[in-house]
Design a protein around this motif. Structure first.
Motif, PDB file in Angstrom:
ATOM      1  N   MET A  56       0.845  -1.182   0.000  1.00  0.00           N
ATOM      2  CA  MET A  56       0.000   0.000   0.000  1.00  0.00           C
ATOM      3  C   MET A  56       0.890   1.245   0.000  1.00  0.00           C
ATOM      4  O   MET A  56       1.892   1.306   0.716  1.00  0.00           O
ATOM      5  CB  MET A  56      -0.910  -0.003   1.231  1.00  0.00           C
ATOM      6  CG  MET A  56      -1.814   1.215   1.330  1.00  0.00           C
ATOM      7  SD  MET A  56      -2.958   1.096   2.737  1.00  0.00           S
ATOM      8  CE  MET A  56      -1.809   1.181   4.129  1.00  0.00           C
ATOM      9  N   LEU A  57       0.516   2.224  -0.811  1.00  0.00           N
ATOM     10  CA  LEU A  57       1.271   3.471  -0.905  1.00  0.00           C
ATOM     11  C   LEU A  57       0.617   4.538  -0.027  1.00  0.00           C
ATOM     12  O   LEU A  57      -0.597   4.743  -0.106  1.00  0.00           O
ATOM     13  CB  LEU A  57       1.313   3.963  -2.351  1.00  0.00           C
ATOM     14  CG  LEU A  57       1.737   2.943  -3.417  1.00  0.00           C
ATOM     15  CD1 LEU A  57       1.692   3.590  -4.800  1.00  0.00           C
ATOM     16  CD2 LEU A  57       3.113   2.362  -3.130  1.00  0.00           C
ATOM     17  N   GLU A  58       1.412   5.208   0.772  1.00  0.00           N
ATOM     18  CA  GLU A  58       0.922   6.343   1.560  1.00  0.00           C
ATOM     19  C   GLU A  58       1.402   7.619   0.866  1.00  0.00           C
ATOM     20  O   GLU A  58       2.571   7.976   0.929  1.00  0.00           O
ATOM     21  CB  GLU A  58       1.440   6.286   2.991  1.00  0.00           C
ATOM     22  CG  GLU A  58       0.867   7.374   3.871  1.00  0.00           C
ATOM     23  CD  GLU A  58       1.354   7.290   5.311  1.00  0.00           C
ATOM     24  OE1 GLU A  58       1.454   8.366   5.957  1.00  0.00           O
ATOM     25  OE2 GLU A  58       1.643   6.169   5.787  1.00  0.00           O
ATOM     26  N   ARG A  59       0.471   8.288   0.188  1.00  0.00           N
ATOM     27  CA  ARG A  59       0.829   9.376  -0.716  1.00  0.00           C
ATOM     28  C   ARG A  59       0.558  10.754  -0.105  1.00  0.00           C
ATOM     29  O   ARG A  59      -0.545  11.017   0.386  1.00  0.00           O
ATOM     30  CB  ARG A  59       0.070   9.208  -2.040  1.00  0.00           C
ATOM     31  CG  ARG A  59       0.473   7.957  -2.802  1.00  0.00           C
ATOM     32  CD  ARG A  59      -0.369   7.758  -4.048  1.00  0.00           C
ATOM     33  NE  ARG A  59      -0.343   8.919  -4.946  1.00  0.00           N
ATOM     34  CZ  ARG A  59      -1.045   9.014  -6.065  1.00  0.00           C
ATOM     35  NH1 ARG A  59      -1.847   8.000  -6.425  1.00  0.00           N
ATOM     36  NH2 ARG A  59      -0.968  10.095  -6.812  1.00  0.00           N
ATOM     37  N   TRP A  60       1.574  11.604  -0.160  1.00  0.00           N
ATOM     38  CA  TRP A  60       1.505  12.982   0.301  1.00  0.00           C
ATOM     39  C   TRP A  60       1.862  13.890  -0.876  1.00  0.00           C
ATOM     40  O   TRP A  60       2.936  14.514  -0.892  1.00  0.00           O
ATOM     41  CB  TRP A  60       2.453  13.198   1.480  1.00  0.00           C
ATOM     42  CG  TRP A  60       2.025  12.447   2.708  1.00  0.00           C
ATOM     43  CD1 TRP A  60       2.155  11.115   2.948  1.00  0.00           C
ATOM     44  CD2 TRP A  60       1.361  13.006   3.843  1.00  0.00           C
ATOM     45  NE1 TRP A  60       1.621  10.800   4.175  1.00  0.00           N
ATOM     46  CE2 TRP A  60       1.132  11.941   4.748  1.00  0.00           C
ATOM     47  CE3 TRP A  60       0.958  14.296   4.190  1.00  0.00           C
ATOM     48  CZ2 TRP A  60       0.501  12.134   5.969  1.00  0.00           C
ATOM     49  CZ3 TRP A  60       0.327  14.494   5.412  1.00  0.00           C
ATOM     50  CH2 TRP A  60       0.106  13.417   6.284  1.00  0.00           C
ATOM     51  N   PRO A  61       0.994  14.007  -1.860  1.00  0.00           N
ATOM     52  CA  PRO A  61       1.349  14.717  -3.092  1.00  0.00           C
ATOM     53  C   PRO A  61       1.581  16.216  -2.903  1.00  0.00           C
ATOM     54  O   PRO A  61       2.216  16.840  -3.758  1.00  0.00           O
ATOM     55  CB  PRO A  61       0.145  14.447  -3.999  1.00  0.00           C
ATOM     56  CG  PRO A  61      -0.977  14.123  -3.075  1.00  0.00           C
ATOM     57  CD  PRO A  61      -0.354  13.407  -1.924  1.00  0.00           C
ATOM     58  N   ARG A  77     -11.466  12.571   3.520  1.00  0.00           N
ATOM     59  CA  ARG A  77     -10.969  13.880   3.112  1.00  0.00           C
ATOM     60  C   ARG A  77      -9.620  14.111   3.761  1.00  0.00           C
ATOM     61  O   ARG A  77      -9.392  13.724   4.900  1.00  0.00           O
ATOM     62  CB  ARG A  77     -11.939  14.997   3.512  1.00  0.00           C
ATOM     63  CG  ARG A  77     -13.318  14.896   2.883  1.00  0.00           C
ATOM     64  CD  ARG A  77     -14.244  15.970   3.410  1.00  0.00           C
ATOM     65  NE  ARG A  77     -13.760  17.313   3.095  1.00  0.00           N
ATOM     66  CZ  ARG A  77     -14.336  18.435   3.516  1.00  0.00           C
ATOM     67  NH1 ARG A  77     -15.401  18.369   4.305  1.00  0.00           N
ATOM     68  NH2 ARG A  77     -13.855  19.605   3.179  1.00  0.00           N
ATOM     69  N   GLY A  78      -8.704  14.749   3.046  1.00  0.00           N
ATOM     70  CA  GLY A  78      -7.408  15.054   3.616  1.00  0.00           C
ATOM     71  C   GLY A  78      -6.433  15.488   2.542  1.00  0.00           C
ATOM     72  O   GLY A  78      -6.743  15.511   1.342  1.00  0.00           O
ATOM     73  N   ASP A  79      -5.238  15.858   2.988  1.00  0.00           N
ATOM     74  CA  ASP A  79      -4.187  16.295   2.073  1.00  0.00           C
ATOM     75  C   ASP A  79      -3.358  15.119   1.564  1.00  0.00           C
ATOM     76  O   ASP A  79      -2.560  15.269   0.640  1.00  0.00           O
ATOM     77  CB  ASP A  79      -3.259  17.286   2.792  1.00  0.00           C
ATOM     78  CG  ASP A  79      -4.033  18.450   3.379  1.00  0.00           C
ATOM     79  OD1 ASP A  79      -4.481  19.305   2.594  1.00  0.00           O
ATOM     80  OD2 ASP A  79      -4.201  18.491   4.620  1.00  0.00           O
ATOM     81  N   ALA A  80      -3.532  13.965   2.195  1.00  0.00           N
ATOM     82  CA  ALA A  80      -2.812  12.755   1.821  1.00  0.00           C
ATOM     83  C   ALA A  80      -3.781  11.586   1.875  1.00  0.00           C
ATOM     84  O   ALA A  80      -4.891  11.701   2.415  1.00  0.00           O
ATOM     85  CB  ALA A  80      -1.635  12.526   2.771  1.00  0.00           C
ATOM     86  N   PHE A  81      -3.362  10.449   1.336  1.00  0.00           N
ATOM     87  CA  PHE A  81      -4.282   9.306   1.313  1.00  0.00           C
ATOM     88  C   PHE A  81      -3.490   8.018   1.135  1.00  0.00           C
ATOM     89  O   PHE A  81      -2.327   8.011   0.705  1.00  0.00           O
ATOM     90  CB  PHE A  81      -5.319   9.454   0.193  1.00  0.00           C
ATOM     91  CG  PHE A  81      -4.726   9.605  -1.194  1.00  0.00           C
ATOM     92  CD1 PHE A  81      -4.574   8.505  -2.029  1.00  0.00           C
ATOM     93  CD2 PHE A  81      -4.317  10.849  -1.657  1.00  0.00           C
ATOM     94  CE1 PHE A  81      -4.037   8.638  -3.293  1.00  0.00           C
ATOM     95  CE2 PHE A  81      -3.771  10.995  -2.928  1.00  0.00           C
ATOM     96  CZ  PHE A  81      -3.632   9.893  -3.742  1.00  0.00           C
ATOM     97  N   TYR A  82      -4.153   6.904   1.471  1.00  0.00           N
ATOM     98  CA  TYR A  82      -3.601   5.571   1.268  1.00  0.00           C
ATOM     99  C   TYR A  82      -4.102   5.026  -0.063  1.00  0.00           C
ATOM    100  O   TYR A  82      -5.291   5.089  -0.354  1.00  0.00           O
ATOM    101  CB  TYR A  82      -4.023   4.632   2.400  1.00  0.00           C
ATOM    102  CG  TYR A  82      -3.518   5.032   3.765  1.00  0.00           C
ATOM    103  CD1 TYR A  82      -2.191   4.832   4.120  1.00  0.00           C
ATOM    104  CD2 TYR A  82      -4.385   5.613   4.696  1.00  0.00           C
ATOM    105  CE1 TYR A  82      -1.728   5.189   5.382  1.00  0.00           C
ATOM    106  CE2 TYR A  82      -3.925   5.978   5.958  1.00  0.00           C
ATOM    107  CZ  TYR A  82      -2.596   5.759   6.294  1.00  0.00           C
ATOM    108  OH  TYR A  82      -2.146   6.120   7.529  1.00  0.00           O
ATOM    109  N   ARG A 128       5.677   6.818   2.640  1.00  0.00           N
ATOM    110  CA  ARG A 128       5.745   5.545   3.362  1.00  0.00           C
ATOM    111  C   ARG A 128       5.160   4.433   2.501  1.00  0.00           C
ATOM    112  O   ARG A 128       4.113   4.594   1.875  1.00  0.00           O
ATOM    113  CB  ARG A 128       4.999   5.625   4.700  1.00  0.00           C
ATOM    114  CG  ARG A 128       5.738   6.449   5.735  1.00  0.00           C
ATOM    115  CD  ARG A 128       5.313   6.127   7.160  1.00  0.00           C
ATOM    116  NE  ARG A 128       3.998   6.644   7.464  1.00  0.00           N
ATOM    117  CZ  ARG A 128       3.528   6.764   8.709  1.00  0.00           C
ATOM    118  NH1 ARG A 128       4.277   6.395   9.745  1.00  0.00           N
ATOM    119  NH2 ARG A 128       2.325   7.254   8.927  1.00  0.00           N
ATOM    120  N   PHE A 129       5.861   3.310   2.521  1.00  0.00           N
ATOM    121  CA  PHE A 129       5.430   2.115   1.823  1.00  0.00           C
ATOM    122  C   PHE A 129       5.005   1.096   2.871  1.00  0.00           C
ATOM    123  O   PHE A 129       5.727   0.855   3.836  1.00  0.00           O
ATOM    124  CB  PHE A 129       6.574   1.551   0.973  1.00  0.00           C
ATOM    125  CG  PHE A 129       7.009   2.458  -0.143  1.00  0.00           C
ATOM    126  CD1 PHE A 129       6.540   2.264  -1.438  1.00  0.00           C
ATOM    127  CD2 PHE A 129       7.891   3.509   0.094  1.00  0.00           C
ATOM    128  CE1 PHE A 129       6.948   3.087  -2.476  1.00  0.00           C
ATOM    129  CE2 PHE A 129       8.302   4.344  -0.937  1.00  0.00           C
ATOM    130  CZ  PHE A 129       7.833   4.142  -2.229  1.00  0.00           C
TER     131      PHE A 129
END
Length: 323
Positions: A56-61, A77-82, A128-129
């Motif tokens: 799973m990728l934890e993305r903070w674009p 909702r949020g600035d980042a997502f799984y 985070r991976f």
């Protein structure tokens, strides 16, 4: 004006990095390109942690900034997502593994087979991976046992260290070899390679048996009580991290906090002097270049779970349901 994209050669692949100057950790002056270069510098290590594992990728674009939040199942909702499923538009060389969640739903999840996949994911904002403890070849039977030493609020790293040492000693008594790493926070993880013969439920039962033994040996430090409000000791052995679809951030993942700390593999000999704040995006590449990967031995012999399962049998611990 946005900075032009850069193309980086990673093995046989040319990976595009868009907006390389985008601030990712503004308090440290780190950009997206700095994050990419970090993953390149520890490439052998992070690929060892992820290779052929559903991840799973934890993305903070948008990077990590004050007030940033990550979307949850409750808020969405949020600035980042799984990201549990393969992102749309992924290159055809990004391999996947087909997995089943506890709900019975399925997904094709990224299963990195080369460093270029890590860099491609970093370009998407992945810090985070979260790999499963299984390989794509057999997603039903873990080949890693992961022991999570989780400190209670207000408990320092220094109180977790003696628990980790006792875990090591107990594993050695059983003929098992564990490998520690920081979490990027106050906790510690201990990994060991196992034969892929047992279910998630049996693996969870094995860690619970280990936790109960730690509770006997260190009664003032360790608890295996699941309900947080009932825990009265500083360190929780979180056996539920071996449940299906429960994952830990991999070695060399970057914690999404202003200091850009990372989950750092350690040698047992350095554990007493180690501090989580010593390991960040700026310091770990030089450490890796000088010392290599302390978790390189995880590619070696695989252990049997029978000694821990025999202890679980003696304790009368039942295997929890798979899903």
């Amino acid at each position: 004006m946005a900075t032009a994209a850069e193309e980086i050669q990673v093995g046989e692949r040319l990976v595009r990095v868009s907006s390389p100057d985008k601030p990712y950790f503004p308090e440290r002056g780190l950009t997206k390109l700095d994050v990419v270069r970090y993953f390149l510098a520890v490439g052998d290590g992070i690929l060892r942690a992820l290779r052929d594992r559903p991840t799973m990728l934890e993305r903070w674009p948008r990077g990590v900034f004050e007030g940033a939040t990550i979307a949850t199942r409750q808020t969405n909702r949020g600035d980042a997502f799984y990201q549990k499923r393969l992102p749309a538009g992924a290159p055809d060389w990004v391999r996947t593994a087909h997995i089943t969640f506890p709900s019975g739903r399925t997904a094709d999840e990224v299963a990195p087979s080369e460093l270029a996949v890590v860099i491609w994911a970093a370009n998407l904002g992945t810090l985070r991976f979260h790999p499963w403890p299984v390989s794509a070849a057999d997603v039903e039977r873990p080949d890693q046992l992961r022991i999570d030493l989780d400190p209670m609020p207000g408990v320092g790293f220094e109180q977790v260290v003696p628990v980790a040492h006792e875990v090591r000693a107990f594993l050695a008594e059983l003929g098992l070899t564990g490998y520690p790493k920081t979490t990027g926070g106050r906790g510690l993880h201990v990994y060991l390679s196992i034969e892929p013969r047992w279910s998630f439920g049996e693996c969870r039962r094995a860690v619970l048996a280990l936790g109960r033994e730690m509770q006997r040996r260190l009664p003032d430090l360790v608890t295996t009580t699941w309900w947080r409000e009932q825990r009265d000791r500083p360190v929780f052995v979180d056996y539920n991290q071996m449940s299906r679809d429960h994952t830990m951030a991999s070695a060399y993942s970057i914690r999404p906090t202003p200091r850009a700390l990372v989950s750092a593999p350690l040698d047992w000999a350095e554990l007493d002097d180690a501090r989580p704040e010593d390991f960040d995006v700026l310091s770990v590449p030089a450490r890796f270049a000088e010392r290599g990967d302390p978790h390189a031995g995880l590619d070696g012999d695989r252990h049997s779970l029978e000694p821990l399962l025999e202890l679980a049998d003696r304790e009368g611990l039942e295997a929890p349901p798979e899903r």
